[in-house]
Scaffold this active site. Structure first.
Site, PDB file in Angstrom:
ATOM      1  N   HIS A   1      33.734  16.220  47.372  1.00 44.04           N
ATOM      2  CA  HIS A   1      33.307  17.189  48.379  1.00 44.04           C
ATOM      3  C   HIS A   1      33.505  18.622  47.886  1.00 44.04           C
ATOM      4  CE1 HIS A   1      32.247  14.609  51.757  1.00 44.04           C
ATOM      5  NE2 HIS A   1      33.273  13.839  51.439  1.00 44.04           N
TER       6      HIS A   1
ATOM      7  N   GLU B   1      33.236   3.152  51.007  1.00 40.94           N
ATOM      8  CA  GLU B   1      32.853   4.151  52.001  1.00 40.94           C
ATOM      9  C   GLU B   1      31.342   4.105  52.214  1.00 40.94           C
ATOM     10  OE1 GLU B   1      36.385   7.504  51.416  1.00 40.94           O
ATOM     11  OE2 GLU B   1      34.293   8.063  51.079  1.00 40.94           O
TER      12      GLU B   1
END
Length: 254
Positions: free
Chosen positions: A165, A220
């Site tokens: 991220h 995920e």
């Protein structure tokens, strides 16, 4: 570490306000089973099984391409890394170079009658540090020692400096009807569409269930990473995660 931002109000994300920075399932409200089931019955193209191509001998992609930057538990973000960001209209931001393909993917997903929502995107080092420490504290409150909590936290929330991220190339995308970050997310209509089609726009499901030993991160089914269209296509054909693909590229370049 400083980052420049390019303001470009866009339609890339839902007007629904996101849960900024959160990555833990327990903070996102679950929808009713009836509503979740109705979303799963949407008219979608079925997810086709991967057709691996072990005979692929060469590639036009270079392991040094900017979009293939490897950030994982064993490879930290390069010191002094900066990225030019395009800000999305709900406060999220992505690497400007990845934005056009993201916009197309979100538009096409909506055109299929679905409601994708970006709930996490670019994060600063400070934000990642806060999320990581919060996870450690929660695990310690459950009875784990500091050492145990730290080790377990790193498989769920990346250690600061090792989070994708922070690159601006990763996004967490969920279905508007079910915004819980857990494995049930994989059965939503949005995830079924993204898993089948994201590669066409240069995105990959970064942390597949069968690759956790290689990625260092648990499964995920909401975390997508931009790698470019050529790389995404080849990774799909080869059935590889990013770690495997970069090793493969290194091998064929020699």
């Amino acid at each position: 570490m400083t980052f420049s931002a390019v303001l470009a109000l866009t339609d890339a994300v839902s007007t629904t306000q996101p849960w900024h920075g959160f990555t833990e399932a327990e903070i996102l409200p679950a929808e009713s089973e009836q509503r979740r089931d109705s979303r799963q019955m949407a008219d979608l193209r079925p997810v086709e099984p991967l057709e691996t191509s072990p005979t692929v001998a060469k590639s036009e992609v270079s392991a040094d391409d900017w979009q293939l930057l490897l950030v994982n538990p064993w490879n930290q973000l390069p010191e002094g890394y900066t990225v030019e960001l395009t800000e999305l209209r709900n406060g999220h931001a992505v690497d400007t170079r990845a934005y056009p393909d993201l916009q197309r993917m979100m538009d096409d997903c909506r055109a299929a009658g679905l409601e994708p929502v970006i709930c996490s995107s670019y994060r600063t080092l400070e934000t990642q540090q806060r999320l990581y420490e919060n996870k450690i504290r929660r695990l310690m409150n459950e009875g784990l020692s500091r050492e145990e909590a730290t080790a377990q936290a790193g498989t769920v929330v990346a250690v600061p400096g090792t989070s994708e991220h922070q690159t601006g190339l990763a996004l967490d995308i969920v279905d508007a009807s079910y915004q819980v970050l857990d494995t049930a997310q994989e059965s939503t209509a949005v995830q079924q569409w993204l898993m089948a089609n994201s590669w066409e726009y240069g995105f990959i499901l970064r942390y597949p269930s069968e690759k956790s030993d290689l990625t260092g991160i648990i499964y995920e089914p909401w975390h997508y990473r931009y790698v470019g269209q050529d790389a995404a296509r080849e990774m799909r054909e080869l059935g590889m995660c990013l770690e495997e693909y970069l090793e493969w590229l290194d091998g064929i370049d020699k």
